[in-house]
Design a protein around this motif. Sequence first.
Motif, PDB file in Angstrom:
ATOM      1  N   SER A 319      16.833  10.095  13.464  1.00  0.00           N
ATOM      2  CA  SER A 319      17.752  11.125  13.048  1.00  0.00           C
ATOM      3  C   SER A 319      17.485  11.438  11.790  1.00  0.00           C
ATOM      4  CB  SER A 319      19.199  10.383  12.821  1.00  0.00           C
ATOM      5  OG  SER A 319      19.143   9.318  11.855  1.00  0.00           O
ATOM      6  N   HIS A 320      17.912  12.621  11.427  1.00  0.00           N
ATOM      7  CA  HIS A 320      17.495  13.406  10.265  1.00  0.00           C
ATOM      8  C   HIS A 320      17.586  12.234   8.942  1.00  0.00           C
ATOM      9  CE1 HIS A 320      17.431  15.971   6.814  1.00  0.00           C
ATOM     10  NE2 HIS A 320      17.323  16.939   7.685  1.00  0.00           N
ATOM     11  N   SER A 321      18.610  11.670   8.838  1.00  0.00           N
ATOM     12  CA  SER A 321      18.798  10.890   7.522  1.00  0.00           C
ATOM     13  C   SER A 321      17.726   9.573   7.696  1.00  0.00           C
ATOM     14  CB  SER A 321      20.227  10.212   7.564  1.00  0.00           C
ATOM     15  OG  SER A 321      21.074  11.414   7.233  1.00  0.00           O
ATOM     16  N   ARG A 322      17.690   9.086   8.825  1.00  0.00           N
ATOM     17  CA  ARG A 322      16.692   7.757   8.994  1.00  0.00           C
ATOM     18  C   ARG A 322      15.370   8.430   8.764  1.00  0.00           C
ATOM     19  NH1 ARG A 322      16.482   4.628  14.453  1.00  0.00           N
ATOM     20  NH2 ARG A 322      18.648   4.456  14.166  1.00  0.00           N
ATOM     21  N   ALA A 323      14.937   9.570   9.354  1.00  0.00           N
ATOM     22  CA  ALA A 323      13.618  10.085   8.804  1.00  0.00           C
ATOM     23  C   ALA A 323      13.313  10.016   7.461  1.00  0.00           C
ATOM     24  CB  ALA A 323      13.207  11.446   9.692  1.00  0.00           C
ATOM     25  N   VAL A 324      14.320  10.466   6.815  1.00  0.00           N
ATOM     26  CA  VAL A 324      14.247  10.707   5.204  1.00  0.00           C
ATOM     27  C   VAL A 324      13.818   9.176   4.650  1.00  0.00           C
ATOM     28  CG1 VAL A 324      15.151  11.494   3.104  1.00  0.00           C
ATOM     29  CG2 VAL A 324      15.251  13.018   5.164  1.00  0.00           C
ATOM     30  N   LEU A 325      14.857   8.448   4.895  1.00  0.00           N
ATOM     31  CA  LEU A 325      14.638   7.027   4.289  1.00  0.00           C
ATOM     32  C   LEU A 325      13.463   6.501   4.820  1.00  0.00           C
ATOM     33  CD1 LEU A 325      18.352   5.747   5.085  1.00  0.00           C
ATOM     34  CD2 LEU A 325      17.440   6.577   3.100  1.00  0.00           C
ATOM     35  N   ILE A 326      12.982   6.662   6.017  1.00  0.00           N
ATOM     36  CA  ILE A 326      11.575   6.032   6.107  1.00  0.00           C
ATOM     37  C   ILE A 326      10.664   6.629   5.486  1.00  0.00           C
ATOM     38  CG2 ILE A 326       9.844   6.007   7.958  1.00  0.00           C
ATOM     39  CD1 ILE A 326      11.965   5.593  10.317  1.00  0.00           C
ATOM     40  N   MET A 327      10.440   7.869   5.197  1.00  0.00           N
ATOM     41  CA  MET A 327       9.390   8.474   4.123  1.00  0.00           C
ATOM     42  C   MET A 327       9.513   7.874   2.822  1.00  0.00           C
ATOM     43  SD  MET A 327       7.512  10.629   5.993  1.00  0.00           S
ATOM     44  CE  MET A 327       6.982  11.781   4.940  1.00  0.00           C
ATOM     45  N   TYR A 328      10.742   7.797   2.355  1.00  0.00           N
ATOM     46  CA  TYR A 328      11.303   7.234   1.151  1.00  0.00           C
ATOM     47  C   TYR A 328      10.684   5.609   1.034  1.00  0.00           C
ATOM     48  CZ  TYR A 328      14.855  10.350  -0.155  1.00  0.00           C
ATOM     49  OH  TYR A 328      15.391  11.828  -0.673  1.00  0.00           O
ATOM     50  N   PHE A 329      10.756   5.076   1.929  1.00  0.00           N
ATOM     51  CA  PHE A 329      10.308   3.330   1.939  1.00  0.00           C
ATOM     52  C   PHE A 329       8.792   3.475   2.045  1.00  0.00           C
ATOM     53  CE2 PHE A 329       8.688  -0.068   4.420  1.00  0.00           C
ATOM     54  CZ  PHE A 329       9.153  -0.980   3.966  1.00  0.00           C
ATOM     55  N   TRP A 330       7.934   4.290   2.650  1.00  0.00           N
ATOM     56  CA  TRP A 330       6.513   4.210   2.500  1.00  0.00           C
ATOM     57  C   TRP A 330       6.106   4.741   1.193  1.00  0.00           C
ATOM     58  CZ3 TRP A 330       4.073   1.112   5.516  1.00  0.00           C
ATOM     59  CH2 TRP A 330       4.530   0.859   6.801  1.00  0.00           C
ATOM     60  N   ALA A 331       6.756   5.807   0.852  1.00  0.00           N
ATOM     61  CA  ALA A 331       6.145   6.425  -0.516  1.00  0.00           C
ATOM     62  C   ALA A 331       6.655   5.332  -1.700  1.00  0.00           C
ATOM     63  CB  ALA A 331       7.055   7.376  -1.071  1.00  0.00           C
ATOM     64  N   ALA A 332       7.691   4.661  -1.639  1.00  0.00           N
ATOM     65  CA  ALA A 332       7.955   3.615  -2.649  1.00  0.00           C
ATOM     66  C   ALA A 332       7.130   2.445  -2.490  1.00  0.00           C
ATOM     67  CB  ALA A 332       9.526   3.101  -2.495  1.00  0.00           C
ATOM     68  N   LEU A 333       6.674   2.057  -1.442  1.00  0.00           N
ATOM     69  CA  LEU A 333       5.969   0.851  -1.020  1.00  0.00           C
ATOM     70  C   LEU A 333       4.441   1.129  -1.648  1.00  0.00           C
ATOM     71  CD1 LEU A 333       5.530  -1.849   0.185  1.00  0.00           C
ATOM     72  CD2 LEU A 333       4.877  -0.685   2.282  1.00  0.00           C
ATOM     73  N   ILE A 334       4.086   2.272  -1.476  1.00  0.00           N
ATOM     74  CA  ILE A 334       2.557   2.444  -1.953  1.00  0.00           C
ATOM     75  C   ILE A 334       2.747   2.828  -3.540  1.00  0.00           C
ATOM     76  CG2 ILE A 334       0.835   4.448  -1.635  1.00  0.00           C
ATOM     77  CD1 ILE A 334       1.434   4.803   1.237  1.00  0.00           C
ATOM     78  N   ALA A 335       3.372   3.277  -3.947  1.00  0.00           N
ATOM     79  CA  ALA A 335       3.605   4.016  -5.480  1.00  0.00           C
ATOM     80  C   ALA A 335       3.841   2.558  -6.164  1.00  0.00           C
ATOM     81  CB  ALA A 335       4.914   4.963  -5.660  1.00  0.00           C
ATOM     82  N   PHE A 336       4.874   1.793  -5.828  1.00  0.00           N
ATOM     83  CA  PHE A 336       5.076   0.760  -6.698  1.00  0.00           C
ATOM     84  C   PHE A 336       4.281  -0.478  -6.455  1.00  0.00           C
ATOM     85  CE2 PHE A 336       9.801   2.485  -6.365  1.00  0.00           C
ATOM     86  CZ  PHE A 336       9.578   2.928  -7.699  1.00  0.00           C
TER      87      PHE A 336
END
Length: 440
Positions: A319-336
Amino acid sequence: MREYLLVLFCTAAVTYLLTGPVRKFAIMAGAMPAVRARDVHREPTPRLGGIAMFGGLCAGLLVASQLHGLGKVFSDSSDIRALLSGVGIMWVLGVLDDKWGVDALVKLGGQMIAAGVMVYQGITVISIPVPGVGPVALSPTLGMVITVALVVVMVNAVNFIDGLDGLAGGMVCIAGIAFFLYSYRLWYVYQISEAAPSVLFSALLIGMCLGFLPHNLHPARIFMGDSGSMMLGLMLAVSAVSVTGRVDPDLITAQAGSQTAATHILVPTYIPLLLPLAVIALPLADLVLAVVRRSWAGRSPFAADKKHLHHRLLEIGHSHSRAVLIMYFWAALIAFGTVGISVTNTGRAVVLACAGLCLVGLVVLLLPWFRPKAPSAVQAFVPPRYRRGGKAAAGTEAAAGSEAPVQAEQGAMAELSARDQELLGSLGTGAHAVGDRRQS
């Protein structure tokens, strides 16, 4: 820390309050382009959200200039003036593109001009920190080339991921938090004053994103447009440049007590600009893949399409919201994860934690293809696709729904007389009209 948080909250509040009036202005100004084939939203949505973000930035800088601790950043460095000059040029270019549209090459030229203006006023990579060797000075020409390239890459990377509601703002906010934590530790723990501007820029960036996101989450009421996405990309680049190349590894080595401890602290600065590239790893990967894909197909690298990473997440069933949350997750994992390696004395725990989170992320990523059936006790509380026999039940309901109109129609026909049934049967063919003409 309190002064930085005050600036952050003031920036977020002003951005949030200005977004509503800016939305009305965008509608009145006609900054609502028609829905394109590559767009995900279904109805025209106003842009120019970058106007509210620019207002929040100015308010945050005004508050910071009046604070005792942060006032030194304005007097001891020219980075603030350089930031405003570059952001102003990028913002005007983005507003013009949101309202009338600007050619891709013209935008690229404007991005390079904005970067050049900042380089002229002092925001540039002046050295590459090498532990054990010290800062390796760069020539003015090489420093300018690296700085301009970083600005252009980050601006376009953020612009490329601005395809789903709340995606660009959220990912830039995550990157800003990573920069804030890293820069604040260098400034506060190791007393490196050169990192102070980066801490302020990161706080402003986080405030702009947090203030705009409530209006931009799905379903979005307003888009940030190029006036917002290019400005965020430039501020992200400025935060990186203002801390990279200005940190002397020997200073940290002296305070850390050993070369090994300093090595772990300075992992993100071993390779020039590693941390800036890490926090935008996903947008950068999307940018590189898009350029390769379009060039391989014989098209311009600036030609828009619907094959970005977030589009592919929607295609596989998220879904739209889940796709955004998945991108958030991977961005946070790499950055932090990158910041975490520089904080702890041993990177083993961070690597193991990141590996475990990667497995969780992969499971969530593949959920549309993996649909386990829930136990019967909880089937009433889960979506239909996870229920046993959900598809068969759905098929039965659909069949029953399709038979109901037929049965109703047959019952109504039975109540009519034979003459009426014959007349209704000839309607639509014109036979009754032809028959009447022949009888007359």
